[in-house]
Design a protein around this motif. Structure first.
Motif, PDB file in Angstrom:
ATOM      1  N   VAL A 170       6.088   4.418   8.433  1.00 13.71           N
ATOM      2  CA  VAL A 170       6.900   4.963   7.350  1.00 13.71           C
ATOM      3  C   VAL A 170       6.601   4.282   6.019  1.00 13.71           C
ATOM      4  O   VAL A 170       6.820   4.860   4.937  1.00 13.71           O
ATOM      5  N   PHE A 171       6.076   3.072   6.029  1.00 15.79           N
ATOM      6  CA  PHE A 171       5.833   2.330   4.799  1.00 15.79           C
ATOM      7  C   PHE A 171       4.467   2.627   4.180  1.00 15.79           C
ATOM      8  O   PHE A 171       4.134   2.089   3.124  1.00 15.79           O
ATOM      9  N   ILE A 172       3.682   3.458   4.817  1.00 17.06           N
ATOM     10  CA  ILE A 172       2.348   3.766   4.315  1.00 17.06           C
ATOM     11  C   ILE A 172       2.437   4.788   3.181  1.00 17.06           C
ATOM     12  O   ILE A 172       3.143   5.795   3.285  1.00 17.06           O
ATOM     13  N   ASN A 173       1.702   4.526   2.114  1.00 18.73           N
ATOM     14  CA  ASN A 173       1.717   5.424   0.962  1.00 18.73           C
ATOM     15  C   ASN A 173       0.279   5.710   0.532  1.00 18.73           C
ATOM     16  O   ASN A 173      -0.437   4.817   0.078  1.00 18.73           O
TER      17      ASN A 173
ATOM     18  N   PHE B 198      -4.071   8.708   5.769  1.00 23.46           N
ATOM     19  CA  PHE B 198      -2.796   8.266   6.352  1.00 23.46           C
ATOM     20  C   PHE B 198      -3.015   7.802   7.794  1.00 23.46           C
ATOM     21  O   PHE B 198      -2.474   6.762   8.197  1.00 23.46           O
ATOM     22  N   ALA B 199      -3.790   8.584   8.563  1.00 23.50           N
ATOM     23  CA  ALA B 199      -4.034   8.229   9.964  1.00 23.50           C
ATOM     24  C   ALA B 199      -4.752   6.886  10.073  1.00 23.50           C
ATOM     25  O   ALA B 199      -4.430   6.061  10.935  1.00 23.50           O
ATOM     26  N   GLU B 200      -5.726   6.654   9.191  1.00 21.72           N
ATOM     27  CA  GLU B 200      -6.463   5.388   9.218  1.00 21.72           C
ATOM     28  C   GLU B 200      -5.553   4.210   8.886  1.00 21.72           C
ATOM     29  O   GLU B 200      -5.582   3.172   9.559  1.00 21.72           O
ATOM     30  N   GLU B 201      -4.751   4.372   7.840  1.00 24.70           N
ATOM     31  CA  GLU B 201      -3.857   3.281   7.441  1.00 24.70           C
ATOM     32  C   GLU B 201      -2.767   3.054   8.486  1.00 24.70           C
ATOM     33  O   GLU B 201      -2.366   1.915   8.744  1.00 24.70           O
TER      34      GLU B 201
END
Length: 211
Positions: free
Chosen positions: A146-149, A182-185
């Motif tokens: 949830v914290f990924i931007n 997003f998937a990578e992070e």
């Protein structure tokens, strides 16, 4: 000489059986311990069942694959870390409708499986796997990823890199690039979370020679 109560003797026998890969002469092996995560025991039967689920392609979102027992144990240890964290945070149960749907998918996969191991698994085991997978997925999505931007600048940079590399048009859409980034992070952040959780936990792995 005092005679030990039957209950005490039984408890001792079960303890010996649960901690030994091979039972000593005169004892019958009831269960073997594969790992312990902060005092929570994972039995060898749990590991074998997990490997069977993967062998039969019954794990939602995962293709059928033959995984060695140590890998199946690693997956169970990782799940245990998540489930224990859920308890610490006081997170509730999963949605009943989602649980019923995933359980049905798992049961269907096991019924179609030709491996002998599938015949030993019950509906209760399928429901347990569904509960665990839903809880783990929900936790990682809502408490880690949830914290990924992914910013617009990140997308533009990646689009430029792909364009110069001659990527096909299907790889150059903004939605595709944003999803990939997003998937990578998320994968990296989840690995970091497990690494931190494991470093703060007491994980004991029992010998699994030849497995």
């Amino acid at each position: 000489m005092k005679r030990f109560p039957v209950i005490l003797i039984t408890a001792v026998l079960l303890t010996l059986a649960a901690t030994c890969r091979a039972a000593p002469p005169g004892y019958r092996l009831m269960e073997a311990t594969a790992a312990s995560v902060n005092g929570e025991v994972i039995f060898l039967s749990d590991v074998s069942r997990e490997a069977c689920f993967y062998r039969c392609g019954a794990v939602p979102g995962q293709p059928a694959s033959e995984i060695p027992l140590p890998e199946a144990r690693r997956k169970l240890v990782s799940d245990a870390l998540v489930l224990q964290e859920r308890v610490k945070l006081g997170l509730g149960a999963v949605d009943n409708a989602a649980l019923a749907a995933m359980t049905a998918v798992i049961e269907s996969g096991m019924k179609k499986c030709l491996s002998p191991c599938a015949a030993a698994d019950s509906g209760e085991a399928a429901r347990g796997l569904a509960t665990r997978r839903l809880m783990v997925r929900e936790f990682l999505e809502k408490n880690v990823a949830v914290f990924i931007n992914v910013t617009d600048e990140d997308v533009r940079k990646e689009m430029d890199v792909r364009s110069r590399a001659g990527a096909p048009e299907s790889e150059l859409s903004e939605a595709k690039i944003r999803s990939d980034l997003f998937a990578e992070e998320a994968a990296a952040e989840i690995r970091n979370w497990f690494s931190r959780a494991a470093s703060k936990s007491r994980i004991v792995l029992s010998p699994m020679a030849g497995q």
